[in-house]
Design a protein around this motif. Sequence first.
Motif, short mmCIF file in Angstrom:
data_model
loop_
_atom_site.label_atom_id
_atom_site.label_comp_id
_atom_site.label_asym_id
_atom_site.label_seq_id
_atom_site.Cartn_x
_atom_site.Cartn_y
_atom_site.Cartn_z
N VAL A 1 35.24 10.42 85.16
CA VAL A 1 35.92 11.50 85.88
C VAL A 1 37.45 11.39 85.82
O VAL A 1 38.12 12.39 85.55
N PRO A 2 38.04 10.19 86.03
CA PRO A 2 39.51 10.12 85.96
C PRO A 2 40.04 10.59 84.60
O PRO A 2 41.01 11.34 84.55
N LEU B 1 39.77 14.36 84.46
CA LEU B 1 40.79 15.03 85.29
C LEU B 1 42.16 14.95 84.61
O LEU B 1 42.91 15.93 84.61
N ALA B 2 42.46 13.79 84.00
CA ALA B 2 43.74 13.64 83.32
C ALA B 2 43.85 14.65 82.18
O ALA B 2 44.89 15.29 82.00
N LEU C 1 30.57 9.08 86.40
CA LEU C 1 31.57 9.00 87.47
C LEU C 1 32.80 8.23 86.98
O LEU C 1 33.94 8.59 87.31
N VAL D 1 26.40 6.75 87.00
CA VAL D 1 27.52 5.86 87.29
C VAL D 1 28.56 5.94 86.17
O VAL D 1 29.77 6.03 86.42
N TYR E 1 48.73 21.70 76.58
CA TYR E 1 47.45 22.22 76.07
C TYR E 1 47.19 21.72 74.66
O TYR E 1 46.10 21.25 74.34
N LEU F 1 42.17 17.50 81.88
CA LEU F 1 42.23 18.85 82.45
C LEU F 1 43.65 19.16 82.92
O LEU F 1 44.21 20.22 82.64
N GLN F 2 44.24 18.18 83.65
CA GLN F 2 45.60 18.38 84.17
C GLN F 2 46.59 18.58 83.02
O GLN F 2 47.42 19.48 83.05
N ARG G 1 44.16 19.25 73.36
CA ARG G 1 43.27 19.64 72.25
C ARG G 1 43.30 18.61 71.14
O ARG G 1 42.26 18.24 70.58
N SER H 1 45.99 19.76 80.12
CA SER H 1 45.77 21.04 79.45
C SER H 1 46.44 22.20 80.18
O SER H 1 46.64 23.26 79.61
N PHE H 2 46.80 21.99 81.45
CA PHE H 2 47.46 23.07 82.22
C PHE H 2 48.97 22.95 82.20
O PHE H 2 49.67 23.77 82.78
N GLU H 3 49.48 21.88 81.55
CA GLU H 3 50.93 21.65 81.57
C GLU H 3 51.62 22.33 80.38
O GLU H 3 52.19 21.67 79.51
N GLY H 4 51.55 23.64 80.35
CA GLY H 4 52.26 24.41 79.34
C GLY H 4 51.62 24.34 77.96
O GLY H 4 50.61 23.65 77.76
#
Lengths: 126, 118
Positions: A39-40, A43-44, A36, A33, A56, A46-47, A60, A49-52
């Motif tokens: 997770v938000p 995800l935040a 879980l 639990v 990233y 991870l997202q 870090r 880290s992909f924004e240029g």
Amino acid sequence: MQNNKHRPVYLNLLAIHLPITGLVSVLHRVTGVLALLLVPAALALLQRSFEGESGYAQARALLASPAGRLAAVVAIWLMTQHFFSGLRHLLLDLDIGVALAGARRSAAAVFLASAAVTLLAAWRLL
Amino acid sequence: MSARDLGSARAGLNGWLAQRITALYLAGFSLFATLRLLLDPITDYPAWRAWLSGGAMRLALAVFLLTAIVHGWLGVRSVLMDYLHPGGWRFSASVAVGLGLLALALWSVQIVFWDLRP
């Protein structure tokens, strides 16, 4: 189903002795639990880290901050505890380690394994 | 209440099986990704993006995120069924958790298929 209203109810959690196998089982749910709920945040991160390059670097830096390192160690404990107790459940499904002595040993092994990974992570990260 | 009112027994078995199958995928992917990052650490943005946006890895990541959410749903469902009484808070709690997980699933899809687009 007719419930007997006068049946004795005795759920003094402090007086009930929870065996180690029960503790692993309860912690499997608790860590699941809690994971879980993380997770938000994951995800935040991870997202981000992909924004240029800057996103990233931000992700870090967030993970490398003292609070980020502490959160990472807690998350590593949650995930390794859940991983090893889950592995134990899968083996139990295959009728491996179902006898009481083996079930107690594997429960202890789950705690030792997750503690070992978490201590290693804490030593490297904190 | 007779046993007939309890619903299909197979539906429960499907959930049980799905919980195990998703567990295997989650364990395998986590182990793979952790070992990959420990053995050959990624230190810059181009390498990070290249690792996860390559065809197979991108798909494996998408499956991982959605599988984690399905596994989470199956786990929370059994927790709710054990601790909340039917007809009481169980229904509202299930709806709330379900909607929350649906949002997380859509967010995951957005991350993999939009933020991670080539």
